[in-house]
Design a protein around this motif. Structure first.
Motif, PDB file in Angstrom:
ATOM      1  N   LEU A  60       0.820  -1.221   0.000  1.00 21.88           N
ATOM      2  CA  LEU A  60       0.000   0.000   0.000  1.00 21.88           C
ATOM      3  C   LEU A  60       0.852   1.269   0.000  1.00 21.88           C
ATOM      4  N   ARG A  61       2.152   1.083  -0.213  1.00 19.19           N
ATOM      5  CA  ARG A  61       3.084   2.222  -0.256  1.00 19.19           C
ATOM      6  C   ARG A  61       2.636   3.248  -1.291  1.00 19.19           C
ATOM      7  N   LYS A  62       1.976   2.768  -2.349  1.00 20.26           N
ATOM      8  CA  LYS A  62       1.492   3.626  -3.447  1.00 20.26           C
ATOM      9  C   LYS A  62       0.430   4.623  -2.997  1.00 20.26           C
ATOM     10  N   LEU A  63      -0.194   4.360  -1.829  1.00 21.84           N
ATOM     11  CA  LEU A  63      -1.223   5.279  -1.335  1.00 21.84           C
ATOM     12  C   LEU A  63      -0.613   6.504  -0.636  1.00 21.84           C
ATOM     13  N   ALA A  64       0.688   6.442  -0.342  1.00 17.61           N
ATOM     14  CA  ALA A  64       1.386   7.584   0.265  1.00 17.61           C
ATOM     15  C   ALA A  64       2.047   8.404  -0.836  1.00 17.61           C
ATOM     16  N   PRO A  65       2.170   9.720  -0.615  1.00 19.85           N
ATOM     17  CA  PRO A  65       2.804  10.568  -1.631  1.00 19.85           C
ATOM     18  C   PRO A  65       4.241  10.103  -1.902  1.00 19.85           C
ATOM     19  N   PRO A  66       4.707  10.262  -3.152  1.00 19.65           N
ATOM     20  CA  PRO A  66       6.089   9.883  -3.472  1.00 19.65           C
ATOM     21  C   PRO A  66       7.073  10.677  -2.607  1.00 19.65           C
ATOM     22  N   ARG A  67       8.186  10.063  -2.270  1.00 19.05           N
ATOM     23  CA  ARG A  67       9.228  10.699  -1.443  1.00 19.05           C
ATOM     24  C   ARG A  67       8.733  11.159  -0.073  1.00 19.05           C
ATOM     25  N   SER A  68       7.617  10.609   0.419  1.00 18.40           N
ATOM     26  CA  SER A  68       7.175  10.984   1.765  1.00 18.40           C
ATOM     27  C   SER A  68       8.066  10.284   2.792  1.00 18.40           C
ATOM     28  N   ASP A  69       8.291  10.951   3.917  1.00 15.82           N
ATOM     29  CA  ASP A  69       9.139  10.362   4.958  1.00 15.82           C
ATOM     30  C   ASP A  69       8.324   9.406   5.844  1.00 15.82           C
ATOM     31  N   LYS A  70       9.023   8.806   6.803  1.00 13.18           N
ATOM     32  CA  LYS A  70       8.437   7.808   7.699  1.00 13.18           C
ATOM     33  C   LYS A  70       7.213   8.345   8.438  1.00 13.18           C
ATOM     34  N   HIS A  71       7.313   9.587   8.860  1.00 12.02           N
ATOM     35  CA  HIS A  71       6.217  10.204   9.598  1.00 12.02           C
ATOM     36  C   HIS A  71       4.981  10.372   8.711  1.00 12.02           C
ATOM     37  N   ALA A  72       5.202  10.867   7.490  1.00 11.95           N
ATOM     38  CA  ALA A  72       4.086  11.076   6.553  1.00 11.95           C
ATOM     39  C   ALA A  72       3.452   9.742   6.162  1.00 11.95           C
ATOM     40  N   ARG A  73       4.301   8.708   6.002  1.00 10.39           N
ATOM     41  CA  ARG A  73       3.761   7.390   5.653  1.00 10.39           C
ATOM     42  C   ARG A  73       2.975   6.809   6.830  1.00 10.39           C
ATOM     43  N   GLY A  74       3.434   7.114   8.060  1.00 10.68           N
ATOM     44  CA  GLY A  74       2.698   6.677   9.252  1.00 10.68           C
ATOM     45  C   GLY A  74       1.320   7.322   9.300  1.00 10.68           C
ATOM     46  N   ASP A  75       1.271   8.612   8.987  1.00 17.70           N
ATOM     47  CA  ASP A  75      -0.015   9.326   8.963  1.00 17.70           C
ATOM     48  C   ASP A  75      -0.968   8.706   7.934  1.00 17.70           C
ATOM     49  N   VAL A  76      -0.429   8.382   6.771  1.00 19.83           N
ATOM     50  CA  VAL A  76      -1.254   7.765   5.723  1.00 19.83           C
ATOM     51  C   VAL A  76      -1.799   6.420   6.205  1.00 19.83           C
ATOM     52  N   ALA A  77      -0.944   5.632   6.850  1.00 19.84           N
ATOM     53  CA  ALA A  77      -1.379   4.328   7.357  1.00 19.84           C
ATOM     54  C   ALA A  77      -2.500   4.505   8.392  1.00 19.84           C
ATOM     55  N   GLU A  78      -2.384   5.512   9.245  1.00 20.21           N
ATOM     56  CA  GLU A  78      -3.419   5.770  10.243  1.00 20.21           C
ATOM     57  C   GLU A  78      -4.723   6.203   9.574  1.00 20.21           C
ATOM     58  N   ALA A  79      -4.614   7.025   8.531  1.00 15.76           N
ATOM     59  CA  ALA A  79      -5.803   7.478   7.801  1.00 15.76           C
ATOM     60  C   ALA A  79      -6.494   6.305   7.098  1.00 15.76           C
ATOM     61  N   ILE A  80      -5.696   5.383   6.556  1.00 18.91           N
ATOM     62  CA  ILE A  80      -6.267   4.209   5.883  1.00 18.91           C
ATOM     63  C   ILE A  80      -7.092   3.377   6.868  1.00 18.91           C
ATOM     64  N   LEU A  81      -6.522   3.133   8.064  1.00 18.28           N
ATOM     65  CA  LEU A  81      -7.250   2.344   9.064  1.00 18.28           C
ATOM     66  C   LEU A  81      -8.540   3.054   9.488  1.00 18.28           C
ATOM     67  N   ALA A  82      -8.452   4.365   9.710  1.00 16.16           N
ATOM     68  CA  ALA A  82      -9.631   5.138  10.099  1.00 16.16           C
ATOM     69  C   ALA A  82     -10.720   5.018   9.041  1.00 16.16           C
ATOM     70  N   TYR A  83     -10.323   5.226   7.781  1.00 19.66           N
ATOM     71  CA  TYR A  83     -11.282   5.155   6.685  1.00 19.66           C
ATOM     72  C   TYR A  83     -11.911   3.771   6.595  1.00 19.66           C
ATOM     73  N   ALA A  84     -11.071   2.734   6.676  1.00 21.41           N
ATOM     74  CA  ALA A  84     -11.567   1.352   6.567  1.00 21.41           C
ATOM     75  C   ALA A  84     -12.566   1.044   7.680  1.00 21.41           C
ATOM     76  N   TRP A  85     -12.278   1.512   8.887  1.00 22.18           N
ATOM     77  CA  TRP A  85     -13.185   1.248  10.004  1.00 22.18           C
ATOM     78  C   TRP A  85     -14.487   2.043   9.850  1.00 22.18           C
ATOM     79  N   LEU A  86     -14.363   3.312   9.478  1.00 23.08           N
ATOM     80  CA  LEU A  86     -15.552   4.154   9.312  1.00 23.08           C
ATOM     81  C   LEU A  86     -16.464   3.620   8.211  1.00 23.08           C
ATOM     82  N   GLU A  87     -15.860   3.031   7.174  1.00 26.99           N
ATOM     83  CA  GLU A  87     -16.632   2.482   6.053  1.00 26.99           C
ATOM     84  C   GLU A  87     -17.187   1.087   6.343  1.00 26.99           C
TER      85      GLU A  87
END
Lengths: 134, 134
Positions: A60-87
């Motif tokens: 799922l790395r493709k769902l994070a912006p290119p060249r994003s750092d560890k922190h930004a990728r962590g945020d994306v992973a958290e957003a994915i889980l939130a979205y999946a649960w809300l849906e």
């Protein structure tokens, strides 16, 4: 527990609010899974490096912006889980079970802990990705 | 969501593990309530001073050791919530609803925020205390 989505959100995995909500959901789900794995109550925050590893391994790395750092990728992973649960794509019970079943004793090891958490979360994210069709 | 207590715990509100687990539960419940109140996803950690105020107002100060500081009282409050949830005394849905209904617009105010959170949580802890008979 059914999703309680009495607020609006969009499918934007770079949304900061979704990441903040996902952070609280993820840490609860992980703490519950870890408590069950260890057989006693405990709580721990999921490191960004574990999240970055998890979405990498889950494809799922493709769902994070290119060249994003560890922190930004962590945020994306958290957003994915939130979205999946809300849906309703995944429930808290399912997420807890998947993590618990994929934890290894390395989770109590000082240096190997982050990788152990990442690998268990990778299984969860692979399942979420499959169910969301991404 | 039914409690998933497949681990052992005891009614010890000074237990550090119970407090750590309760910390993750509380921040999730509060973030969900705040998201619903604001109408959009967000997440926020509950300050210790809000928790100390909440158990004071709810008449549960007696459950914390005498002369304990704000941090120790916050831990006790987190352990109480964890215990109550694990015992089925209160569900996540109920906790979210009580907090959401008792939040005021001060929760977005820079200096009044902590008190607003404490007051909303006080209603939750009063209910928990009533149900637990303490």
């Amino acid at each position: 527990m059914k999703p309680l989505a009495s607020f609006s959100y969009s499918k934007d995995f770079t949304d900061k609010g979704l990441a903040k909500f996902g952070d609280s959901l993820l840490n609860f789900v992980f703490s519950l899974a870890l408590s069950e794995y260890l057989g006693k109550p405990t709580g721990e925050r999921v490191p960004n490096s574990s999240l970055a590893l998890a979405i990498e391994m889950a494809g799922l790395r493709k769902l994070a912006p290119p060249r994003s750092d560890k922190h930004a990728r962590g945020d994306v992973a958290e957003a994915i889980l939130a979205y999946a649960w809300l849906e309703g794509v995944i429930t808290i019970e399912e997420a807890v079970q998947i993590i618990r079943e994929n934890l290894t004793e390395d989770v109590t090891h000082f240096t190997r802990k982050k990788e152990a958490i990442g690998k268990a979360l990778a299984v969860l994210y692979r399942e979420i990705g499959k169910r969301m069709g991404v």
